[in-house]
Enzyme design. Sequence first.
Site, PDB file in Angstrom:
ATOM      1  N   GLY A  33       0.823  -1.220   0.422  1.00 36.80           N
ATOM      2  CA  GLY A  33       0.233  -0.020   0.129  1.00 36.80           C
ATOM      3  C   GLY A  33       0.830   1.191   0.104  1.00 36.80           C
ATOM      4  O   GLY A  33       0.205   2.230  -0.044  1.00 36.80           O
ATOM      5  N   GLU A  36      -1.761  -8.471  -8.060  1.00 31.56           N
ATOM      6  CA  GLU A  36      -0.324  -8.698  -7.850  1.00 31.56           C
ATOM      7  C   GLU A  36      -0.014 -10.194  -7.711  1.00 31.56           C
ATOM      8  O   GLU A  36      -1.110 -10.855  -7.473  1.00 31.56           O
ATOM      9  CB  GLU A  36       0.135  -7.970  -6.437  1.00 31.56           C
ATOM     10  CG  GLU A  36       0.161  -6.493  -6.698  1.00 31.56           C
ATOM     11  CD  GLU A  36       0.613  -5.950  -5.272  1.00 31.56           C
ATOM     12  OE1 GLU A  36       1.099  -6.600  -4.368  1.00 31.56           O
ATOM     13  OE2 GLU A  36       0.382  -4.790  -4.932  1.00 31.56           O
ATOM     14  N   ARG A  67       6.515 -16.132  -3.470  1.00 32.43           N
ATOM     15  CA  ARG A  67       7.313 -16.907  -2.200  1.00 32.43           C
ATOM     16  C   ARG A  67       6.045 -17.559  -1.342  1.00 32.43           C
ATOM     17  O   ARG A  67       4.950 -17.715  -1.649  1.00 32.43           O
ATOM     18  CB  ARG A  67       7.762 -15.510  -1.223  1.00 32.43           C
ATOM     19  CG  ARG A  67       6.606 -14.721  -0.874  1.00 32.43           C
ATOM     20  CD  ARG A  67       6.748 -13.930   0.122  1.00 32.43           C
ATOM     21  NE  ARG A  67       6.064 -12.527  -0.027  1.00 32.43           N
ATOM     22  CZ  ARG A  67       4.874 -12.482   0.401  1.00 32.43           C
ATOM     23  NH1 ARG A  67       4.162 -13.171   1.039  1.00 32.43           N
ATOM     24  NH2 ARG A  67       4.284 -11.319   0.263  1.00 32.43           N
TER      25      ARG A  67
HETATM   26  C1  MV4 Z   1      -6.391  -1.521  -5.190  1.00 29.33           C
HETATM   27  C2  MV4 Z   1      -7.724  -1.157  -4.295  1.00 29.33           C
HETATM   28  C3  MV4 Z   1      -8.509  -0.766  -4.715  1.00 29.33           C
HETATM   29  N1  MV4 Z   1      -8.795  -0.613  -6.282  1.00 29.33           N
HETATM   30  N2  MV4 Z   1      -6.627  -1.432  -6.503  1.00 29.33           N
HETATM   31  C4  MV4 Z   1      -3.517  -2.502  -1.571  1.00 29.33           C
HETATM   32  C5  MV4 Z   1      -2.115  -2.846  -1.583  1.00 29.33           C
HETATM   33  C6  MV4 Z   1      -1.948  -3.489  -2.913  1.00 29.33           C
HETATM   34  N3  MV4 Z   1      -1.539  -4.773  -2.721  1.00 29.33           N
HETATM   35  C7  MV4 Z   1      -3.085  -3.363  -3.628  1.00 29.33           C
HETATM   36  N4  MV4 Z   1      -4.034  -2.754  -2.807  1.00 29.33           N
HETATM   37  C8  MV4 Z   1      -5.395  -2.212  -3.224  1.00 29.33           C
HETATM   38  N5  MV4 Z   1      -5.676  -2.122  -4.551  1.00 29.33           N
HETATM   39  C9  MV4 Z   1      -7.856  -0.966  -7.015  1.00 29.33           C
HETATM   40  N6  MV4 Z   1      -7.826  -0.616  -8.319  1.00 29.33           N
HETATM   41  C10 MV4 Z   1      -7.696  -1.485  -2.801  1.00 29.33           C
HETATM   42  C11 MV4 Z   1      -6.364  -1.889  -2.430  1.00 29.33           C
HETATM   43  C12 MV4 Z   1      -6.331  -2.170  -1.079  1.00 29.33           C
HETATM   44  C13 MV4 Z   1      -6.242  -3.473  -0.289  1.00 29.33           C
HETATM   45  C14 MV4 Z   1      -6.121  -4.425  -1.320  1.00 29.33           C
HETATM   46  C15 MV4 Z   1      -5.884  -6.035  -0.728  1.00 29.33           C
HETATM   47  C16 MV4 Z   1      -5.829  -5.988   0.653  1.00 29.33           C
HETATM   48  C17 MV4 Z   1      -6.102  -5.026   1.524  1.00 29.33           C
HETATM   49  C18 MV4 Z   1      -6.256  -3.585   0.875  1.00 29.33           C
HETATM   50  C19 MV4 Z   1      -6.405  -2.712   1.810  1.00 29.33           C
HETATM   51  C20 MV4 Z   1      -6.566  -1.519   1.261  1.00 29.33           C
HETATM   52  C21 MV4 Z   1      -6.482  -1.097  -0.156  1.00 29.33           C
END
Ligand code: MV4
Length: 446
Positions: free
Chosen positions: A165, A287, A291
């Site tokens: 994040g 993503e 691992r």
């Molecule tokens: C996002 C999203 C909403 N919309 N992408 C957070 C870190 C990274 N791994 C991707 N993340 C997010 N991408 C779009 N287009 C919201 C998050 C996100 C999130 C994703 C997975 C698990 C927890 C999260 C907490 C906040 C935001």
Amino acid sequence: MFKKILIANRGDVALRIHRACREMGIKTVAVHSTADEDAMHVRLADESVCIGPPPARDSYLNIPAILSAAAITHADAIHPGVGFLSENAAFAEIVEAHGITFIGPSPAHIQSMGDKITAKRTMIELGIPCVPGSEGPVEGVAAAREEADRIGYPVLIKAAAGGGGRGMKVAETAENLEEAYTMARRESAAAFGNDAVYMERYLGRPRHIEIQIAADSHGNVIHLGERDCSIQRRHQKVIEEAPSPALTQAEREAIGARAVAAVQQMGYRSLGTLEFLYENGEFFFIEMNTRLQVEHPITEAITGIDLVRLQIEIAAGRALGIEQKDVTFNGHAIECRITAEDPRTFQPRPGKIDDYHQPGGLGVRVDSALYAGYSVPPHYDSLVAKLVVHGTTREECLMRVERALGEYVIGGIPTTIPLHAALIQAPAFRSGDYHIRWLETEFLTS
Ligand code: MV4
């Protein structure tokens, strides 16, 4: 098969890897910082080597020290565990250049999946659904405006080198686009030394669902179902469960088959996880993790497959030995990540454990390096135990988590056990009707 594996990690993960090695007749080498002389992973290993002072950059991230430890102990493979050097392509390459096997994917795959833009591009080419967004990096405010108009607000600006994040900013409307874009670039540069960013449509209340895959060096690939990791706070997962209460068997099979096909075409080898956001019945890849993951035990619980053993066998060149049709899913599993933190403020609270009793019984597994008399050092991650509970149904699993949390005694330091006990009772958690923002915006505010 390997004769001796150096475990380049600490804590419960180092123990987890040691246990797989012991069952496989493989000797283990522990490495440790001076803060971890009394750690359980050092006590259990066949040999141990001190690799530096307490800060991780001087010890668990100290590549020359770890390589020297492998050389003097004649280890024929290195398991990087999770975190630390586990997704460091340069480390994997150096290990291999020294004639030692890196237990993980090829450096090239670690590298390409580490760049979120390349990862997304690769997945789009392989037919994996992704969040609508920019095709590549977005350079300049004017380009960001054009993209945002095309994608539609709200948009999310993300770091190419991201994860966790950091360097991620939402622009709700055109009014705050410039600020969000500028902040995202600045944060990315500071955090990763790389200010490349890309853009996506912002999903408001998705679930975080990830698919576990395993691929051998002979082109065989299987998936081991999904984990729902939506219960998180500040990008730290708190509870995970498998299977996801949101998916049908048909959805599971469809996304699993797509993930398998993509991974097979990539020529990927080792364990891997494809992370998706799931909203209104649709999956969007975000993503890939190259691992072993912290939450792997819930997949082990419902499949009966030892993922660490499988990962080691794959690294040694063995074929998977099972096909997709041999993978069966049984019951339900939940993992509670117990941390040495104040359960209300989440401030880290390391210190001495003066009393310790862990739960047991049917369906209860505890992965932890704690013992009575141990002092949790302040230098590392605050995760101290993973309580992994299995039941024949989700209902049974929930009752068992409640029972197990009630038995758990960790004396001397505060932990998040009370938070887990409250979470397990929450109606939204019990019904399975939650999303990635639920914990922070609904549960913790009430
Ligand atoms: C996002 C999203 C909403 N919309 N992408 C957070 C870190 C990274 N791994 C991707 N993340 C997010 N991408 C779009 N287009 C919201 C998050 C996100 C999130 C994703 C997975 C698990 C927890 C999260 C907490 C906040 C935001």
